[in-house]
Scaffold this active site. Structure first.
Site, PDB file in Angstrom:
ATOM      1  N   ALA A 128      73.357   2.633  14.909  1.00 34.41           N
ATOM      2  CA  ALA A 128      72.629   1.444  15.365  1.00 34.41           C
ATOM      3  C   ALA A 128      71.203   1.119  14.674  1.00 34.41           C
ATOM      4  CB  ALA A 128      72.271   1.851  16.872  1.00 34.41           C
ATOM      5  N   CYS A 129      71.143   1.999  13.760  1.00 32.83           N
ATOM      6  CA  CYS A 129      69.810   1.928  12.913  1.00 32.83           C
ATOM      7  C   CYS A 129      69.798   1.071  11.600  1.00 32.83           C
ATOM      8  CB  CYS A 129      69.472   3.436  12.384  1.00 32.83           C
ATOM      9  SG  CYS A 129      67.924   3.403  11.276  1.00 32.83           S
TER      10      CYS A 129
END
Length: 120
Positions: free
Chosen positions: A8-9
């Site tokens: 998700a980064c």
């Protein structure tokens, strides 16, 4: 070469893009699912040449709940920090690339990713 990521980064995704563009041979470790042990965190810290508080995401909710901002940052507190990182992997700064030469980098910039690539 191994890269610790949170999918998700955006910084992690950018690092993977650079590695792929350079044709790097690497393995991905989704460290929120495959949580590093305290010993693995110690090894990475040694490879980074950093202390646990240097790779702790102190603005995360878990960090605030634990009150890490008030914790001592010295040799006596090192174990407490490492235990917190192992128990709450979201607190680990990302991405971290461990290079084949035994070093590691926190690869938050393209320059840092390229540095890891130079190290092999």
């Amino acid at each position: 070469m191994e890269i610790w990521i949170n999918p998700a980064c955006s910084k992690c995704r950018s690092a993977l893009t650079v590695l792929d563009a350079e044709g790097a041979d690497y393995t991905v470790r989704r460290y929120l699912e495959d949580v590093p042990t305290e010993d693995e965190i110690r090894e990475v810290l040694e490879r980074l040449g950093l202390e646990p508080w240097d790779i702790t995401r102190t603005q995360e909710a878990a960090a605030k709940e634990l009150g890490v901002g008030e914790w001592a940052r010295d040799a006596g507190a090192r174990g407490r920090w490492i235990a917190a990182l192992a128990a709450h992997p979201k607190l680990i700064q990302r991405p971290i690339i461990t290079a084949d030469d035994g070093s590691a980098v926190v690869a938050r910039t393209e320059e840092a990713v390229r540095d890891a690539l130079r190290r092999g």
